[in-house]
Design an enzyme around this catalytic site. Structure first.
Site, PDB file in Angstrom:
ATOM      1  N   ASP A 359       0.904  -8.931 -53.249  1.00  0.00           N
ATOM      2  CA  ASP A 359       0.363 -10.244 -53.612  1.00  0.00           C
ATOM      3  C   ASP A 359      -1.086 -10.417 -53.129  1.00  0.00           C
ATOM      4  O   ASP A 359      -1.471  -9.897 -52.075  1.00  0.00           O
ATOM      5  CB  ASP A 359       1.260 -11.288 -52.930  1.00  0.00           C
ATOM      6  CG  ASP A 359       1.125 -12.654 -53.568  1.00  0.00           C
ATOM      7  OD1 ASP A 359       0.247 -12.836 -54.405  1.00  0.00           O
ATOM      8  OD2 ASP A 359       1.925 -13.527 -53.188  1.00  0.00           O
ATOM      9  N   ARG A 435       7.886 -22.905 -52.327  1.00  0.00           N
ATOM     10  CA  ARG A 435       6.741 -22.024 -52.031  1.00  0.00           C
ATOM     11  C   ARG A 435       5.530 -22.420 -52.892  1.00  0.00           C
ATOM     12  O   ARG A 435       4.833 -21.562 -53.414  1.00  0.00           O
ATOM     13  CB  ARG A 435       7.104 -20.561 -52.262  1.00  0.00           C
ATOM     14  CG  ARG A 435       6.283 -19.625 -51.407  1.00  0.00           C
ATOM     15  CD  ARG A 435       6.434 -18.167 -51.814  1.00  0.00           C
ATOM     16  NE  ARG A 435       5.618 -17.332 -50.937  1.00  0.00           N
ATOM     17  CZ  ARG A 435       5.149 -16.151 -51.252  1.00  0.00           C
ATOM     18  NH1 ARG A 435       5.415 -15.604 -52.403  1.00  0.00           N
ATOM     19  NH2 ARG A 435       4.416 -15.471 -50.398  1.00  0.00           N
ATOM     20  N   TRP A 469       8.148  -6.438 -59.392  1.00  0.00           N
ATOM     21  CA  TRP A 469       8.294  -7.672 -60.182  1.00  0.00           C
ATOM     22  C   TRP A 469       9.004  -8.690 -59.316  1.00  0.00           C
ATOM     23  O   TRP A 469      10.198  -8.612 -59.106  1.00  0.00           O
ATOM     24  CB  TRP A 469       9.087  -7.358 -61.442  1.00  0.00           C
ATOM     25  CG  TRP A 469       9.238  -8.483 -62.410  1.00  0.00           C
ATOM     26  CD1 TRP A 469       9.927  -9.655 -62.221  1.00  0.00           C
ATOM     27  CD2 TRP A 469       8.716  -8.556 -63.747  1.00  0.00           C
ATOM     28  NE1 TRP A 469       9.864 -10.438 -63.338  1.00  0.00           N
ATOM     29  CE2 TRP A 469       9.129  -9.793 -64.305  1.00  0.00           C
ATOM     30  CE3 TRP A 469       7.952  -7.696 -64.534  1.00  0.00           C
ATOM     31  CZ2 TRP A 469       8.800 -10.170 -65.603  1.00  0.00           C
ATOM     32  CZ3 TRP A 469       7.644  -8.087 -65.824  1.00  0.00           C
ATOM     33  CH2 TRP A 469       8.057  -9.318 -66.350  1.00  0.00           C
ATOM     34  N   ASP A 470       8.246  -9.659 -58.825  1.00  0.00           N
ATOM     35  CA  ASP A 470       8.777 -10.611 -57.845  1.00  0.00           C
ATOM     36  C   ASP A 470       9.234 -11.903 -58.527  1.00  0.00           C
ATOM     37  O   ASP A 470       8.870 -12.181 -59.683  1.00  0.00           O
ATOM     38  CB  ASP A 470       7.657 -10.919 -56.828  1.00  0.00           C
ATOM     39  CG  ASP A 470       8.206 -11.294 -55.458  1.00  0.00           C
ATOM     40  OD1 ASP A 470       9.403 -11.598 -55.348  1.00  0.00           O
ATOM     41  OD2 ASP A 470       7.400 -11.300 -54.494  1.00  0.00           O
ATOM     42  N   ASP A 540      13.546  -9.282 -47.611  1.00  0.00           N
ATOM     43  CA  ASP A 540      12.276  -9.395 -46.890  1.00  0.00           C
ATOM     44  C   ASP A 540      12.478  -9.130 -45.405  1.00  0.00           C
ATOM     45  O   ASP A 540      11.507  -9.014 -44.662  1.00  0.00           O
ATOM     46  CB  ASP A 540      11.699 -10.803 -47.060  1.00  0.00           C
ATOM     47  CG  ASP A 540      10.920 -10.919 -48.359  1.00  0.00           C
ATOM     48  OD1 ASP A 540      10.770  -9.903 -49.047  1.00  0.00           O
ATOM     49  OD2 ASP A 540      10.468 -12.031 -48.680  1.00  0.00           O
TER      50      ASP A 540
HETATM   51  C1  DGJ Z   1       8.204 -12.020 -51.632  1.00  0.00           C
HETATM   52  C2  DGJ Z   1       8.536 -10.569 -51.560  1.00  0.00           C
HETATM   53  O1  DGJ Z   1       9.867 -10.391 -51.243  1.00  0.00           O
HETATM   54  C3  DGJ Z   1       7.602  -9.906 -50.538  1.00  0.00           C
HETATM   55  O2  DGJ Z   1       7.946  -8.558 -50.401  1.00  0.00           O
HETATM   56  C4  DGJ Z   1       6.184 -10.075 -50.990  1.00  0.00           C
HETATM   57  O3  DGJ Z   1       5.978  -9.367 -52.176  1.00  0.00           O
HETATM   58  C5  DGJ Z   1       5.868 -11.546 -51.160  1.00  0.00           C
HETATM   59  N1  DGJ Z   1       6.818 -12.179 -52.018  1.00  0.00           N
HETATM   60  C6  DGJ Z   1       4.505 -11.727 -51.727  1.00  0.00           C
HETATM   61  O4  DGJ Z   1       4.245 -13.036 -52.012  1.00  0.00           O
END
Ligand code: DGJ
Length: 754
Positions: A359, A435, A469-470, A540
């Site tokens: 990001d 967020r 791809w988040d 995460d």
């Molecule tokens: C959430 C993801 O799980 C993280 O690994 C990271 O990519 C952040 N978003 C970035 O905003």
């Protein structure tokens, strides 16, 4: 193999059989699901004489007083016709009426399988399908149940297709993908639940009469409850169920007053309804199920091989996955081109193969309040553009990978300013933030085009080999501004199918790109995403202790090759736990290995340790990514993980806390070691930093773990365990002293000889 006699059906996989029959009344009932039988059973031997049930329950008719619908083990059910349990199919066919008689109308067996849904699994050589049509003569509504077997697999794939043969619109309120009525009770349910940073912890509950629901209402398969469940009984038999779907799902288990256990899964009826015009049909997502007489760990292995063989497709199917370094935890939003370039340079020196720019590279995205949706390079950070940066990464000999979160938008973005009506939000409400971001309405074609084109542009421009791809929020304020005017009850399902549409196109156009799914870690770890993206970022939370539960839970249904696992900093950014770099590696190696820390700031010793880790991982990569995963719990404090491929097993002994002066030697076990075979065992050398030993460092006198090599028979290794050196116990060190410490672990390579 699918066999039939009269109206009795046996759906057999390699080792299991699933049996059904049609009663004289037309009800399709379940006979049993267990070890394979190579005969067609006499249904009477399974059903026995009709049990005497009296009192307030309805019976079928005076000719069949013993046919009590609520006591039948039905293959599929509908409400208000004598079955008082939760119904698989609820259809409003006029003014709220929902009662249906789902009775046998016909069946067919054919080679191949149904592919009427965009997420239908593709047909394979050796597929056989049984379709049974159940029909309600009063309304002419019919539902076709489908059972498909795959070659060399114990998984059965099921789905239900509803057809509206009436002259009016009907509204689906619930359509389960599968139902199975187990003709017994006394089962224990296992589910995989959590939240952000503690995804898929295993939970067990002894089932009692009544309903237990595991579901998601987040709009996505979610991190709160995964669609994977198991039922296990005291004989050690296990049934496993999962769903090929990424939206809201529901797994419902109901123990009836008459000792039967109903299991169903499918789209969650919460917030869902679907209008079906005359002549239209609706295909449920596919469900997969498996039986094992050796418990859920064995059942999980069937799921694993099925996923590796048939769910993951395209170039990366069964392919070894690159070791990556991801910029997120090393930099967060604080970077420029040179900083991430040095990170990549260092990653290359350590042996990484893929650099992922996370990001913060686009629009005005210097923190998480702005920029999402504006997929053009931030020229303050990358003055020469992303194409040039990608080229620099490639000239280091690394694959270039990039992060995107295409389904989302910040209000502070050019995209939102241009299209405020593109987000899912209600005209009369202030949309709830999460967020600082909002969900784009993927049920709209214009939104889908924008997303597709933005991703395609980046992939074309940068020739990226990987994309993360988040997707970082749950749904709220369900409403669509689309002028297609579909009922809002259809929105979430349309969203998910919109997503599949985009992903399907991208996968075709960029067949070589490795997609990794991510959703705040594991908020969308499901089988349908794995059809498009061969791997998923598990969580995460990279803390080595929490990861034991997260990874064990994940591996209960999904294979090692699908699970991203990274080594990150100490103290850990989620837990503040302090740990050795090799202890962190040991856990992350069971999956698709990556690094996510500022490697440029590590000591030379730690860098060397990482070099050794990556070299070791590459040597055994196939075992780590495609081996059969098993585990053994010795006590609350000690457990083993194993991954086995061919003659090689990597065993990991995991310790929670260091216990002092136990007078005990730990033992290494291999539950699958065979009698009459010999095994050679060697410990992987770990780096022990002097800071870890403190004042004791000088008396230890070296900075690596003990040497350990042994040969032992399979019988001893399996039954008695191979004795290991004593752990440090507060006195002096010997050559054989093992240092694990709190949250420590030790990895052993076990080779079957001969
Ligand atoms: C959430 C993801 O799980 C993280 O690994 C990271 O990519 C952040 N978003 C970035 O905003």
């Amino acid at each position: 193999m699918i066999t039939e006699k009269g109206k009795t059906f046996v759906v057999s996989t390699e080792h299991t059989s699933y049996m059904m029959t049609v009663l004289k009344t037309g009800h399709l009932v379940h006979l049993g699901y267990g070890p394979r039988i190579n005969e067609i059973p006499d249904p009477a031997q399974f059903l026995g004489p009709e049990p005497a049930i009296v009192g307030t329950v309805c019976y079928w008719d005076d000719d069949h007083p013993g046919v009590i619908p609520t006591n039948l083990a039905l293959e599929y059910s509908a409400p208000f016709r004598g079955d008082n349990r939760e119904a698989a199919l609820v259809v409003d066919y006029g003014n709220g009426a929902t009662s249906l008689d789902l009775l046998y109308k016909g069946h067919r067996v054919y080679e191949g399988k149904d592919i009427s849904s965009p997420i239908s699994l593709q047909p394979e050589d050796g597929n056989e399908t049984l379709e049974i049509e159940l029909y309600d003569s009063a309304t002419r509504i019919s539902v076709t149940l489908s059972y498909t077997v795959f070659p060399c697999s114990d998984v059965i794939v099921r789905s239900a297709i509803l057809e509206n043969n009436t002259k009016n619109d009907i509204v689906i309120k619930n359509i389960a993908s599968m139902q199975m009525d187990i003709p017994s009770d006394g089962w224990t349910l296992y589910s995989y639940d959590g939240a952000w940073a503690r995804e898929r912890y295993e939970h067990r509950r002894e089932l009692q009469p009544g309903i237990t629901i595991i579901d998601s209402k987040l709009g996505f398969s979610g991190n709160e409850h995964n669609p994977l469940i198991y039922l296990e009984n005291s004989k050690g038999e296990a049934y496993g169920f999962n769903l090929i779907y990424s939206g809201n799902h529901r797994e419902l288990v109901e123990v009836s007053p008459f000792g039967k256990t109903r299991v169903m899964n499918g789209i969650n009826p919460y917030g869902f309804e679907w209008k079906l015009a005359p002549g239209e049909y609706f295909t449920s997502p596919e469900a997969i199920m498996v039986y094992s007489k050796n418990g859920r760990e064995d059942a999980a292995l069937s799921f694993h091989s099925f996923i590796n063989e048939f769910i993951v497709s395209g170039k990366w199917r069964k392919k070894e996955r690159p070791v990556l370094l991801n910029s997120w935890e090393g930099c967060y939003f604080d970077f420029d081109e040179e900083k991430v370039y040095h990170l990549a340079e260092c990653a290359k020196e350590l042996g990484a193969e893929l650099f992922v720019l996370d990001d913060g590279w686009f629009g005005k995205r210097t923190d998480d309040t702005k920029g999402l949706g504006d997929w053009y390079t931030n020229r303050d950070r990358f003055p020469n553009g992303m194409e040039a940066f990608a080229e620099r990464i490639r000239s280091l000999g690394l694959i270039f990978g990039i992060w995107m979160e295409p389904e989302m938008v910040n209000m502070d973005s050019d995209l939102y300013r241009a299209h405020p009506d593109w987000i899912i939000s209600h005209p009369k409400r202030r949309p709830l933030p999460c967020r600082h971001q909002f969900i784009l309405d993927l049920s709209r074609e214009d939104v889908r085009e924008y997303i597709h084109d933005s991703v395609a542009l980046i992939l074309n421009e940068t020739r990226a080999g990987y994309i993360k791809w988040d997707m970082n929020r749950a749904v709220s304020d369900l409403y669509s501004f689309s002028d297609e005017n579909h009922p809002i009850g259809e929105l979430l399902h349309r969203y998910i199918f919109g997503l599949y549409d985009i992903l399907g196109r991208l996968k075709k156009e960029f067949p070589d790109v490795l997609f990794e799914g991510c959703a705040s870690g594991g908020n969308r770890y499901d089988l349908a995403m794995l059809m498009f993206m061969p791997q998923t970022w598990a969580s995460d939370n990279t803390d080595l202790y929490d990861r034991v539960s997260i990874q064990e839970g994940t591996l209960s249904g999904y294979p090692l090759s699908t699970m991203g696992a990274h080594v990150s900093a100490s103290p850990g950014h989620q837990s503040l736990r302090v740990s050795r770099i090799d202890s962190r590696f040991n856990i992350a190696a069971f999956g698709v290995l990556g690094y996510e820390l500022d490697v440029t700031r590590l000591s030379e010793e730690e860098k060397n340790a990482i070099k050794d880790q990556i070299a070791f991982y590459k040597k055994y990569r196939k075992v780590f990514q495609y081996g059969e995963f098993r585990k053994l719990r010795i006590s609350d404090n000690q457990r083993f993980w194993y991954t086995t491929l061919g003659k090689t097993t990597i065993a990991l002994e995991i310790q929670t806390l260091n216990e002092v002066h136990t007078g005990r030697n730990d033992r290494l076990y291999l539950p699958i070691a065979e009698d009459g075979k010999m095994y050679r065992i060697s410990a992987r050398k770990e780096y022990i930093p002097s800071s870890f030993l403190g004042d004791k460092s000088a008396s230890y006198g070296k900075n690596t773990t003990e040497d350990f090599v042994a040969e032992v028979s399979g019988t001893i290794l399996r039954e008695y365990g191979l004795v290991l050196g004593p752990q440090f116990t507060g006195k002096e060190f010997q050559d054989s002293t093992r240092i694990l410490g709190d949250f420590g672990s030790r990895m052993y390579v076990i080779e079957e000889l001969g």
